[in-house]
Design an enzyme around this catalytic site. Structure first.
Site, short mmCIF file in Angstrom:
data_model
loop_
_atom_site.label_atom_id
_atom_site.label_comp_id
_atom_site.label_asym_id
_atom_site.label_seq_id
_atom_site.Cartn_x
_atom_site.Cartn_y
_atom_site.Cartn_z
NE ARG A 239 44.83 43.38 46.66
CZ ARG A 239 43.63 42.78 46.22
NH1 ARG A 239 42.12 42.79 46.70
NH2 ARG A 239 43.16 42.10 45.28
CD GLU A 268 44.19 38.75 51.93
OE1 GLU A 268 43.25 38.00 51.40
OE2 GLU A 268 42.96 39.82 52.37
CG HIS A 286 40.17 38.43 50.17
ND1 HIS A 286 41.41 39.07 49.62
CD2 HIS A 286 39.44 39.02 48.70
CE1 HIS A 286 41.48 40.00 48.11
NE2 HIS A 286 40.31 40.13 48.02
C1 8YV Z 1 39.00 38.54 43.88
C2 8YV Z 1 39.64 40.86 44.84
O1 8YV Z 1 38.41 38.66 43.11
O2 8YV Z 1 38.85 41.03 42.59
C3 8YV Z 1 39.84 41.61 43.87
O3 8YV Z 1 41.25 42.36 43.07
O4 8YV Z 1 40.63 40.56 45.73
C4 8YV Z 1 39.03 39.67 44.74
O5 8YV Z 1 37.35 40.17 44.82
C5 8YV Z 1 39.13 37.32 45.26
O6 8YV Z 1 40.31 37.26 45.67
C6 8YV Z 1 39.43 36.51 43.38
O7 8YV Z 1 40.64 36.19 42.90
#
Ligand code: 8YV
Length: 320
Positions: A239, A268, A286
């Site tokens: 993140r 983002e 992302h």
């Molecule tokens: C999300 C992610 O799947 O799994 C997570 O925590 O950050 C990503 O892989 C993506 O943002 C779809 O919501």
């Protein structure tokens, strides 16, 4: 799709809080009355029609804040499409005993693959080399020499599922692995460091794989970033919140570190425009889990959790 105003519909009501793939919503339409909160233009007014909503589908990043949870008095479960759940207000869910599920394991391999790909991309200058060839510049000059990835010292910040999978991949490249984890990880064949800063001082590349949220906010702080030094690289697939982004941009602008491969950012998708000016970065929007196979598996797991809840069965992947 059924509208919230339909009368006489006995299907359980669910709310979609964030855009999700159409292929994951379609299989739910026959069993549930779906409220597309994600598509509502007047969201407060829309919520007035959601008082019977029993389940919320969201992403871990978008999550569910206290106000949204409070607006859904019949809410029984929150299912997240993603492993991170930093966007969910757990104080609000705990107060009402609402379970939260996520989609761990199924995305681990893809996120770990991308961590290695970003390290390779930024160290071997792959995007710049690609642009060089496309621009027809091959005949008119060579590119500066890049940096070797194999055999380098990789510092994993956050040795959870994704950290472990990233370490395994890096071992395949003959890399030495060190890590920092907030809780002890006995039995790992890797050197543990006391702080992110000492890990960064040792590593050639720090790869951030830890969970987002209040407990890890800016854990990669200015001192840890600078400890990487002018030949060090940072990769982040967790993140944006885990890094002091202002300090990172400054370090990249001034050459305090060599470069960064970033899949995640603060705010983002409206990221700091200074990132676009940096030449020592590889930037991605992302996409850590964004393969067809993984997103399909994530959607299935999300629906399986939902089905388990409504069948009175144990949840497959409850966060709590
Ligand atoms: C999300 C992610 O799947 O799994 C997570 O925590 O950050 C990503 O892989 C993506 O943002 C779809 O919501």
């Amino acid at each position: 799709m059924t509208q919230p105003s339909d009368v006489g519909d006995t299907r359980p009501e669910i709310l979609i809080a964030t855009p999700l793939p159409a292929r994951d919503i379609a299989p739910l339409e026959s069993q549930f009355l779906i409220h597309r909160y994600d598509q509502a233009s007047d969201k407060p007014a829309f919520l007035a029609g959601c008082r019977k909503v029993r389940a919320m589908l969201t992403s871990g990043h978008t999550g569910a804040d206290a106000a949204l949870i409070a607006a859904l008095p019949a809410l029984e479960i929150i299912t997240c499409f993603g492993v991170g759940v930093d966007g969910v207000d757990f104080e609000a869910t705990r107060a009402r005993g609402i379970p939260v599920t996520n989609t761990p394991d199924v995305l681990t391999g893809d996120v770990a693959d991308l961590a290695i790909a970003l390290a390779l991309s930024v160290m071997r200058d792959i995007p710049k080399a690609d642009a060089h060839v496309r621009a027809g510049k091959w005949t008119s000059g060579t590119l500066p020499l890049a940096r070797r990835f194999f055999g380098s010292k990789i510092g994993i910040l956050g040795m959870g599922r994704i950290g472990l999978a990233t370490a395994e991949r890096a071992r395949g490249f003959g890399c030495e692995i060190g890590y920092f984890n907030r809780s002890a990880k006995p039995g790992l064949p890797y050197e543990a460091f006391e702080t992110p800063q000492t890990l960064a001082a040792w590593a050639d590349v720090v790869i951030i794989t830890l969970a987002g949220g209040a407990g890890t906010r800016a854990i990669m702080d200015a001192a840890a970033i600078e400890a990487l030094g002018p030949t060090g690289y940072l990769v982040n697939v967790s993140r944006g919140s885990t890094v002091d982004e202002a300090a990172l941009i400054e370090a990249l602008q001034t050459g305090k570190i060599a470069g960064a491969g970033l899949d995640v950012f603060l705010n983002e998708p409206n990221i700091d425009p200074r990132f676009a000016e940096l030449h020592n970065t590889v930037l991605m929007p992302h996409l850590g889990s964004a393969t067809d196979e993984t997103r399909r598996a994530m959607g299935q797991l999300m629906r399986d959790n939902l089905a388990a809840h409504f069948a009175g069965q144990p949840l497959l992947t409850p966060v709590e």
